[in-house]
Write a protein that holds these residues in place. Structure first.
Motif, short mmCIF file in Angstrom:
data_model
loop_
_atom_site.label_atom_id
_atom_site.label_comp_id
_atom_site.label_asym_id
_atom_site.label_seq_id
_atom_site.Cartn_x
_atom_site.Cartn_y
_atom_site.Cartn_z
N GLN A 165 0.83 -1.21 0.00
CA GLN A 165 0.00 0.00 0.00
C GLN A 165 0.86 1.26 0.00
O GLN A 165 0.55 2.22 -0.69
N GLU A 166 1.95 1.24 0.77
CA GLU A 166 2.86 2.40 0.79
C GLU A 166 3.53 2.59 -0.57
O GLU A 166 3.67 3.72 -1.04
N LEU A 167 3.96 1.50 -1.19
CA LEU A 167 4.57 1.60 -2.52
C LEU A 167 3.58 2.19 -3.52
O LEU A 167 3.95 2.97 -4.39
N LEU A 168 2.32 1.82 -3.38
CA LEU A 168 1.27 2.35 -4.25
C LEU A 168 1.09 3.85 -4.01
O LEU A 168 1.07 4.64 -4.95
N LYS A 169 1.01 4.24 -2.76
CA LYS A 169 0.84 5.66 -2.41
C LYS A 169 2.02 6.51 -2.87
O LYS A 169 1.85 7.66 -3.25
N ASN A 170 3.22 5.93 -2.81
CA ASN A 170 4.43 6.67 -3.19
C ASN A 170 4.67 6.68 -4.70
O ASN A 170 5.65 7.25 -5.16
N GLY A 171 3.81 6.03 -5.45
CA GLY A 171 3.96 6.00 -6.90
C GLY A 171 5.00 5.02 -7.39
O GLY A 171 5.41 5.07 -8.55
N GLU A 172 5.43 4.10 -6.52
CA GLU A 172 6.44 3.13 -6.93
C GLU A 172 5.81 1.92 -7.63
O GLU A 172 6.51 1.19 -8.33
N ILE A 173 4.53 1.71 -7.44
CA ILE A 173 3.79 0.68 -8.17
C ILE A 173 2.90 1.43 -9.15
O ILE A 173 2.02 2.18 -8.74
N ILE A 174 3.14 1.21 -10.45
CA ILE A 174 2.36 1.95 -11.45
C ILE A 174 1.63 1.04 -12.43
O ILE A 174 0.85 1.51 -13.24
N ASP A 175 1.89 -0.27 -12.34
CA ASP A 175 1.21 -1.21 -13.23
C ASP A 175 -0.28 -1.23 -12.87
O ASP A 175 -0.65 -1.47 -11.71
N ALA A 176 -1.14 -0.97 -13.84
CA ALA A 176 -2.57 -0.81 -13.58
C ALA A 176 -3.21 -2.05 -12.96
O ALA A 176 -4.04 -1.94 -12.05
N LYS A 177 -2.83 -3.23 -13.41
CA LYS A 177 -3.41 -4.46 -12.86
C LYS A 177 -3.00 -4.65 -11.41
O LYS A 177 -3.80 -5.05 -10.57
#
Length: 75
Positions: free
Chosen positions: A33-45
């Motif tokens: 969740q933190e990686l998502l919030k920080n923009g480190e996970i960008i793959d849409a799926k």
């Protein structure tokens, strides 16, 4: 597209296919969740999977239905 939530998994590596290049990075759900919030996970799926899992784990079925309806192809 289908999403599955698996819990209590353990490592059991297999020999990958010749054209399979997967990097497994063990991560807790809160770290994801933190990686998502920080923009480190960008793959849409991956983003959608994390959002759906979060909604399910928080027992917010209205969020889950919204995303399922929004992203399923119209019939």
């Amino acid at each position: 597209m289908y999403f599955f939530l698996a819990q209590d998994l353990f490592s059991a590596p297999l020999t990958p296919d010749e054209d399979e290049f997967i990097e497994i990075i063990p991560t807790t759900f809160s770290q994801a969740q933190e990686l998502l919030k920080n923009g480190e996970i960008i793959d849409a799926k991956t983003v959608l999977g994390i959002i759906l899992a979060d909604a399910y784990l928080q027992q917010k079925p209205h969020k889950i239905l919204f995303f399922i309806e929004r992203f399923l192809p119209e019939t």
